[in-house]
Design an enzyme around this catalytic site. Structure first.
Site, PDB file in Angstrom:
ATOM      1  N   ARG A 118      34.977  34.637  63.425  1.00  0.00           N
ATOM      2  CA  ARG A 118      34.487  35.945  63.859  1.00  0.00           C
ATOM      3  C   ARG A 118      33.163  36.213  63.167  1.00  0.00           C
ATOM      4  O   ARG A 118      32.755  35.451  62.299  1.00  0.00           O
ATOM      5  CB  ARG A 118      35.518  37.050  63.561  1.00  0.00           C
ATOM      6  CG  ARG A 118      35.800  37.208  62.084  1.00  0.00           C
ATOM      7  CD  ARG A 118      36.776  38.352  61.805  1.00  0.00           C
ATOM      8  NE  ARG A 118      37.099  38.386  60.388  1.00  0.00           N
ATOM      9  CZ  ARG A 118      37.992  39.196  59.838  1.00  0.00           C
ATOM     10  NH1 ARG A 118      38.682  40.045  60.584  1.00  0.00           N
ATOM     11  NH2 ARG A 118      38.214  39.182  58.547  1.00  0.00           N
ATOM     12  N   ASN A 156      33.010  46.060  62.146  1.00  0.00           N
ATOM     13  CA  ASN A 156      34.065  45.920  61.142  1.00  0.00           C
ATOM     14  C   ASN A 156      33.503  45.178  59.939  1.00  0.00           C
ATOM     15  O   ASN A 156      32.909  44.112  60.095  1.00  0.00           O
ATOM     16  CB  ASN A 156      35.257  45.128  61.691  1.00  0.00           C
ATOM     17  CG  ASN A 156      36.445  45.176  60.745  1.00  0.00           C
ATOM     18  OD1 ASN A 156      37.016  46.244  60.519  1.00  0.00           O
ATOM     19  ND2 ASN A 156      36.812  44.043  60.173  1.00  0.00           N
ATOM     20  N   GLU A 157      33.661  45.751  58.792  1.00  0.00           N
ATOM     21  CA  GLU A 157      33.221  45.105  57.546  1.00  0.00           C
ATOM     22  C   GLU A 157      31.918  44.333  57.748  1.00  0.00           C
ATOM     23  O   GLU A 157      31.870  43.101  57.592  1.00  0.00           O
ATOM     24  CB  GLU A 157      34.312  44.183  56.999  1.00  0.00           C
ATOM     25  CG  GLU A 157      35.521  44.933  56.493  1.00  0.00           C
ATOM     26  CD  GLU A 157      36.478  44.070  55.676  1.00  0.00           C
ATOM     27  OE1 GLU A 157      36.429  42.835  55.787  1.00  0.00           O
ATOM     28  OE2 GLU A 157      37.273  44.639  54.925  1.00  0.00           O
ATOM     29  N   CYS A 165      20.901  36.171  57.938  1.00  0.00           N
ATOM     30  CA  CYS A 165      20.630  35.050  58.827  1.00  0.00           C
ATOM     31  C   CYS A 165      19.195  34.581  58.581  1.00  0.00           C
ATOM     32  O   CYS A 165      18.289  35.389  58.382  1.00  0.00           O
ATOM     33  CB  CYS A 165      20.807  35.491  60.279  1.00  0.00           C
ATOM     34  SG  CYS A 165      20.355  34.195  61.437  1.00  0.00           S
ATOM     35  N   CYS A 167      17.492  32.299  60.662  1.00  0.00           N
ATOM     36  CA  CYS A 167      16.968  31.605  61.844  1.00  0.00           C
ATOM     37  C   CYS A 167      15.538  32.079  62.174  1.00  0.00           C
ATOM     38  O   CYS A 167      15.013  32.989  61.532  1.00  0.00           O
ATOM     39  CB  CYS A 167      17.890  31.838  63.037  1.00  0.00           C
ATOM     40  SG  CYS A 167      17.765  33.493  63.741  1.00  0.00           S
ATOM     41  N   GLU A 313      41.543  50.302  55.028  1.00  0.00           N
ATOM     42  CA  GLU A 313      42.427  49.130  55.027  1.00  0.00           C
ATOM     43  C   GLU A 313      42.919  48.870  53.620  1.00  0.00           C
ATOM     44  O   GLU A 313      42.170  48.949  52.650  1.00  0.00           O
ATOM     45  CB  GLU A 313      41.669  47.871  55.463  1.00  0.00           C
ATOM     46  CG  GLU A 313      41.303  47.788  56.906  1.00  0.00           C
ATOM     47  CD  GLU A 313      40.602  46.463  57.216  1.00  0.00           C
ATOM     48  OE1 GLU A 313      40.875  45.460  56.527  1.00  0.00           O
ATOM     49  OE2 GLU A 313      39.770  46.443  58.132  1.00  0.00           O
ATOM     50  N   GLU A 361      45.579  35.163  60.703  1.00  0.00           N
ATOM     51  CA  GLU A 361      46.111  36.177  59.784  1.00  0.00           C
ATOM     52  C   GLU A 361      47.600  36.426  59.962  1.00  0.00           C
ATOM     53  O   GLU A 361      48.106  37.470  59.567  1.00  0.00           O
ATOM     54  CB  GLU A 361      45.305  37.467  59.942  1.00  0.00           C
ATOM     55  CG  GLU A 361      43.857  37.224  59.532  1.00  0.00           C
ATOM     56  CD  GLU A 361      42.999  38.470  59.469  1.00  0.00           C
ATOM     57  OE1 GLU A 361      42.217  38.598  58.526  1.00  0.00           O
ATOM     58  OE2 GLU A 361      43.116  39.286  60.396  1.00  0.00           O
ATOM     59  N   HIS A 364      49.441  37.317  56.877  1.00  0.00           N
ATOM     60  CA  HIS A 364      49.015  38.553  56.199  1.00  0.00           C
ATOM     61  C   HIS A 364      50.055  39.616  56.523  1.00  0.00           C
ATOM     62  O   HIS A 364      50.421  39.800  57.683  1.00  0.00           O
ATOM     63  CB  HIS A 364      47.650  38.959  56.765  1.00  0.00           C
ATOM     64  CG  HIS A 364      46.943  40.027  55.994  1.00  0.00           C
ATOM     65  ND1 HIS A 364      47.403  41.322  55.911  1.00  0.00           N
ATOM     66  CD2 HIS A 364      45.794  39.996  55.276  1.00  0.00           C
ATOM     67  CE1 HIS A 364      46.556  42.030  55.174  1.00  0.00           C
ATOM     68  NE2 HIS A 364      45.579  41.244  54.777  1.00  0.00           N
TER      69      HIS A 364
HETATM   70  C1  GLA Z   1      39.434  42.603  56.286  1.00  0.00           C
HETATM   71  C2  GLA Z   1      39.218  42.793  57.767  1.00  0.00           C
HETATM   72  C3  GLA Z   1      40.482  42.772  58.548  1.00  0.00           C
HETATM   73  C4  GLA Z   1      41.394  41.690  58.053  1.00  0.00           C
HETATM   74  C5  GLA Z   1      41.666  41.914  56.585  1.00  0.00           C
HETATM   75  C6  GLA Z   1      42.653  40.943  55.989  1.00  0.00           C
HETATM   76  O1  GLA Z   1      39.636  43.758  55.616  1.00  0.00           O
HETATM   77  O2  GLA Z   1      38.523  43.969  58.053  1.00  0.00           O
HETATM   78  O3  GLA Z   1      40.154  42.552  59.903  1.00  0.00           O
HETATM   79  O4  GLA Z   1      40.805  40.449  58.248  1.00  0.00           O
HETATM   80  O5  GLA Z   1      40.463  41.763  55.912  1.00  0.00           O
HETATM   81  O6  GLA Z   1      42.850  41.206  54.630  1.00  0.00           O
END
Ligand code: GLA
Length: 681
Positions: A118, A156-157, A165, A167, A313, A361, A364
């Site tokens: 991803r 996300n994160e 990058c 390039c 999270e 995951e 997890h």
């Molecule tokens: C990060 C991501 C989530 C998942 C968790 C697993 O926080 O944002 O999508 O991959 O890690 O710990």
């Protein structure tokens, strides 16, 4: 009623937010009604929906499929669950990178990162940016009026896997960013000190990102590339935010942070968020996990300038990405969840709702584990916590007052850890933690702040190795002290300007007068090497990592080195400057000596702990208009008793605290409503 603002999502959700990442796209639809039913059972009121659903939302270029998302949004709404709707742009679908392999990111050594995981996109890629625009426009248009929509979760994160990058597209964008910053090539040549090693540029086209070089790339170039990379990803976020603000005004926008995450200047990012949110994955095997989570919570609150934030999270039990993924002990998840609330979170969320069956995951943990729920301690704790949070509406919107600020500046952090320094053993977070630790252990609440911020509300400001400072920030610190503030500054501060050029005129040049001393030379220490230090009261301490040759001018010497060539020379000093005081610490003191020295500083500054409690108990107060909520958290494995002011009402079960005595079992938490803010010890 609470001071400072009411519930995060307003009256539509006037409760502590509770839920997690929800990925219904990974499951057959027959599972969904069961999901919603179980959410009700667990007290879930918010889910982050569809974070990695791009390839299901847009199965082929420009062809959207929202039917399934409509169905689950409706189902959630009917089940009383609001939605933090993801823009789903964190993992581009295979068709996009297949058609446009040039959008894939490239590392400093030229290696291209391929799809199959991803976050495989170059932040500067027009292909990626245009595709995200189309998707976000379609999503925002479709769900603008949906009654389940409570907030937006952008990406996300950011940067978690690909912080930069290198390039050719990024190189061109970097040149554009540099033109904006410097205006002229001459300005850039000066800022980058390009007369060193024959690096003078004669056209913009010659300038590249700091790709892999035979030896250190130019440090000013590296620093600018870090600034650029943070800004470039911020622009990706901004592209989405602008669309969301336009199509859904009033719906808050967030993206999830990752505690002290070096690649992104979160001060800048947080200014663009309606709500700060954070992902916190403490390692149960880390004996200082509680301290580290507290520190992250304080940072998030500070990034939001005191506003409540969301623990977006955490894991209910094990993660899957460490070498050994230890399980949380009974009560640990509840303790760390309520700890976030104590430190200013008005939302407690998890990754993820239902544990995956396939993919990277699947090992997890999740709120709903693989196995039967009846026998799952995780599920039991999830349900219990949901019930407990339902009784905590009183916290929503309440604030936390801190008298101490710890300085953290991302640019200084980046510059400090660039290579080719006197020592690469001076690491920013270790230095922050060294000063945070005694504050945490004594229950002195601290905020984080930038060196250039208005610090006048703080009685004590701590500056751990603030290596890079601008003229304005340096002047700001000096005037803070001059006006009566108390500062504790540690070694290797104030050494360079924002171009990472040495500030000439004696170290630490901008602070020489304020500190009443000069540092003549640095004597960094190797692993295991120790310098002994003696304080005025005769106590001795160990100095590690760093020592230096200090020449005092007006400063009083609080401690001296007593061995090596530094014997008899100052190690810790205190200078009266204007109406305030500036303490200087010229070595990395051992933890107990630093605790004593810092305690003396906060006592001198009139700072008081929240309450005096047994070791291992954390205490934080959230202020209400009619009193306060006192959180008492026992991080130890033994039961303890805490003596508090009488007249408290315990909000979360357990013995009432009317006589002022509160018993806490191992990893237990008590939340006391005190109508008067008890005078601190
Ligand atoms: C990060 C991501 C989530 C998942 C968790 C697993 O926080 O944002 O999508 O991959 O890690 O710990």
């Amino acid at each position: 009623m609470n001071e400072g603002g009411g519930p995060l999502l307003g009256q539509r959700l006037p409760h502590v937010l509770y839920g997690g990442d929800y990925n219904p796209d990974q499951w057959p639809e027959e599972v969904w009604p069961e999901d919603v039913r179980l959410m009700g059972e667990a007290g879930v009121n918010l889910v982050s929906l569809g974070i990695f659903a791009w390839s299901r939302l847009e199965p082929t270029a420009g062809k959207f499929d929202f039917d399934w998302l409509d169905r689950i949004m409706n189902m959630l709404h009917e089940g009383g669950v609001s939605v933090d709707l993801a823009t789903a742009t964190a993992s581009p679908p295979p068709w996009l990178s297949h058609a446009h392999p040039e959008m894939l990111p490239v590392l400093a050594d030229g290696v291209r990162l391929w799809p199959g995981g991803r976050q495989h996109y170059c932040p500067s890629s027009p292909v990626y940016r245009d595709a995200t625009k189309r998707l976000v426009e379609a999503l925002a248009t479709r769900y603008a009026k949906h009654p389940a929509l409570a907030m937006w979760h952008v990406g996300n994160e950011y940067a978690c896997h690909v912080p930069a990058c290198f390039c050719d597209v990024s190189a061109a964008a970097f040149r554009g960013w540099l033109k904006q910053r410097y205006g002229s090539l001459e300005g850039l040549n000066k800022a980058w000190g390009t007369d060193f090693w024959s690096q003078r540029y004669s056209t913009w086209e010659e300038i590249l990102p700091p790709r892999r070089t035979p030896t250190w790339p130019n440090p000013s170039q590296q620093l600018d590339f870090m600034r650029f990379s943070s800004d470039e990803l911020l622009e990706c976020y901004e592209i989405e935010r602008r669309i969301l603000n336009e199509r859904t005004p009033g719906v808050p926008v967030t993206t999830n942070f990752m505690r002290f995450f070096k690649p992104l200047d979160y001060w800048k990012w947080a200014e663009r968020e309606d709500i700060v949110s954070d992902d916190v994955y403490q390692d149960p095997l880390d004996p200082e996990a509680g301290m580290r989570a507290a520190m992250a919570g304080d940072l998030m609150r500070s990034l939001g300038r005191g506003r409540p934030w969301i623990l977006m999270e955490q894991t209910p039990n094990r993660v899957n990405w460490r070498d050994v993924n230890a399980a949380k002990a009974p009560g640990q998840m509840r303790l760390w969840s309520l700890q976030a609330v104590a430190r200013g979170a008005d939302g407690v969320m998890f990754f993820q709702w239902r544990q995956s069956r396939a993919g990277a995951e699947k090992h997890h943990s999740a709120m709903v584990p693989h196995g039967p729920l009846q026998t799952s301690p995780t599920w039991r704790e999830v349900v219990q916590l949901g019930g407990e949070l339902r009784g905590l509406d009183a916290v929503c919107g309440s604030r936390i007052k801190a008298d101490v600020a710890i300085l953290l500046d991302w640019e200084s952090w980046w510059a400090l850890e660039l290579p080719s320094k006197p020592s690469n053993r001076v690491q920013q977070i270790e230095q922050l933690e060294a000063f945070y630790r005694p504050l945490f252990q004594a229950n002195v609440t601290a905020d984080f702040a930038r060196p250039g911020d208005d610090l006048s509300g703080y009685k004590l400001v701590v500056a751990p190795s603030v290596y890079l400072v601008s003229d304005e920030a340096a002047a700001n610190l000096a005037s803070y002290v001059e006006a009566g503030g108390n500062l504790v500054m540690s070694f290797f501060s104030g050494i360079v300007d924002p171009a990472e050029h040495i500030r000439l005129g004696g170290y630490p040049q901008p602070f020489v007068k304020m500190l009443g001393l000069q540092v003549i030379d640095w004597l960094p220490l190797g692993p295991g090497e120790v310098r002994l230090v003696r304080f005025g009261d005769g106590s001795t301490a160990r100095g590690e990592v760093w020592s230096e040759l200090i020449e005092v001018e007006s400063a009083e010497v609080l401690a001296t080195f007593i061995d090596s060539t530094l014997s008899g020379r100052p190690a810790v000093t205190l200078n009266r400057f204007g109406a305030g005081s500036a303490q200087y610490v010229g070595t990395h003191l051992d933890a107990s000596a630093l605790a004593v020295s810092l305690k003396a500083a906060w006592t001198r500054a009139g700072v008081k702990p929240v309450i005096d409690v047994p070791a291992g108990v954390e205490a934080v107060r959230r202020t209400l208009v009619d009193g306060s909520l006192l959180f008492l958290m026992n991080h130890s494995d033994a039961a303890v008793e805490v003596i508090t002011a009488g007249g408290s009402v315990r909000l979360n079960g357990g013995d009432a605290a009317t006589d002022g005595r509160v018993r806490l079992g191992p990893r237990d938490v008590a939340i006391l409503h005190q109508s008067e803010v008890a005078s601190p010890v």
